[in-house]
Design an enzyme around this catalytic site. Structure first.
Site, PDB file in Angstrom:
ATOM      1  N   HIS A 144       0.358  15.624 -54.080  1.00 23.28           N
ATOM      2  CA  HIS A 144      -0.758  16.418 -54.556  1.00 23.28           C
ATOM      3  C   HIS A 144      -0.228  17.366 -55.676  1.00 23.28           C
ATOM      4  CE1 HIS A 144      -4.176  19.093 -53.697  1.00 23.28           C
ATOM      5  NE2 HIS A 144      -3.099  19.906 -54.207  1.00 23.28           N
ATOM      6  N   GLU A 145       0.998  18.044 -55.487  1.00 25.56           N
ATOM      7  CA  GLU A 145       1.397  18.948 -56.296  1.00 25.56           C
ATOM      8  C   GLU A 145       1.785  18.276 -57.821  1.00 25.56           C
ATOM      9  OE1 GLU A 145       1.083  22.162 -55.763  1.00 25.56           O
ATOM     10  OE2 GLU A 145       0.259  21.725 -53.752  1.00 25.56           O
ATOM     11  N   HIS A 148      -1.247  17.937 -59.990  1.00 23.62           N
ATOM     12  CA  HIS A 148      -1.580  18.962 -60.689  1.00 23.62           C
ATOM     13  C   HIS A 148      -0.800  19.251 -61.884  1.00 23.62           C
ATOM     14  CE1 HIS A 148      -4.437  21.220 -58.047  1.00 23.62           C
ATOM     15  NE2 HIS A 148      -3.514  21.337 -57.015  1.00 23.62           N
ATOM     16  N   GLU A 202      -8.863  20.592 -57.245  1.00 23.24           N
ATOM     17  CA  GLU A 202      -8.116  20.421 -56.028  1.00 23.24           C
ATOM     18  C   GLU A 202      -8.395  18.938 -55.678  1.00 23.24           C
ATOM     19  OE1 GLU A 202      -5.915  21.918 -53.771  1.00 23.24           O
ATOM     20  OE2 GLU A 202      -5.470  22.948 -55.478  1.00 23.24           O
TER      21      GLU A 202
END
Length: 277
Positions: A144-145, A148, A202
């Protein structure tokens, strides 16, 4: 009067052209289908430079407090997972092979993890210990990070802020002394890493992170178990820094569940880490 009208129209036209030239899609859509044009007025190289300064300052302060971990069993565990995830980033963009990927672990009871532009990953021991994360769950969060960073959400948010004249002094400060550059980097980091992401950003990071983990051989269902744990530990306390409160945990679980048919075949066909075989 006519001259003023012509100048006004020219200004509007030039502004529109500049806006259109600043719009791009930073990643390929992948199996999860993330495909959105983004406003990116700030150069990637400048965002990467400022992020690297902020990352180094973070690590310097952690080292001074004797809480910076760069070796040992937990660090090695994270390194293995990060290497497998990084190997899959080429699915979404080609230039990640040239990124200066780095990983640090900070020994602090904080529920947080980040990946700064250019591939600077930070994990906190509190996140692993308080949620009792297994490798699949760590991969879900780290994916997920990393997503980004791949989508350049930080660069996008900084571009939007600069377009609104909210941080016009960053570019000026960054061009000055090293001390000024640190101040600019810290200010930029507020937009890149600290302030909550939008619901859209997100959701994009959830989707791309899910695919990265699946392609790396980590069970994508772990993304759901992470949110179930998060809902339990943060009941009535709000969400931790590393995951925005938008959308809510229940909404994210529903969205992640809807993506499983797209990513589970990738997981089933991927080589598995030794511990997951």
């Amino acid at each position: 009067m006519q001259f003023k009208v012509v100048c006004c129209k020219l200004f509007v036209s030039l502004t529109l052209i500049a806006f259109l030239l600043a719009c791009a899609n930073t990643t390929r859509s992948g199996a999860v289908g993330v495909n959105r044009s983004q406003f990116l007025a700030v150069s990637a190289s400048e965002v990467d430079r400022l992020s690297a300064i902020s990352f180094n300052e973070q690590n310097k302060k952690a080292k001074e407090k004797n809480i910076l971990i760069t070796s040992g069993p937990t660090y090695d565990r994270l390194k293995l997972i990060s290497n497998r995830l990084i190997a899959q980033t080429g699915v979404f963009r080609d230039d990640t092979r040239q990124w200066n990927w780095q990983l640090v672990l900070i020994n602090a009871p904080i529920l947080n993890a980040t990946c700064a532009p250019g591939g600077k990953i930070t994990f906190y021991t509190g996140l692993i210990e308080k949620l009792n994360l297994n490798d699949d769950e760590i991969a879900a969060i780290m994916g997920h990070e990393i997503a980004h960073a791949l989508r350049e959400h930080g660069r996008e948010r900084l571009s939007q802020a600069m377009a609104q004249s909210a941080v016009v002094n960053i570019a000026m400060a960054a061009a000055g002394s090293y001390g000024s550059a640190i101040g600019a980097a810290n200010q930029a980091a507020q937009y890149i890493l600290v302030l909550p992401n939008s619901r859209q950003n997100e959701s994009e990071a959830d989707a791309i992170g899910l695919e990265l983990a699946a392609r790396a051989g980590y069970n994508p269902q772990a993304a759901i178990s992470v949110w179930q744990k998060m809902n339990q530990i943060t009941q009535g306390k709000g969400s931790p820094e590393f995951l925005s409160t938008h959308p809510s945990g229940d909404t994210r679980i529903e969205q992640l569940s809807q993506l499983m048919p797209a990513v589970e075949p990738l997981y089933f066909s991927a080589p598995k880490p030794a511990a997951n075989k």
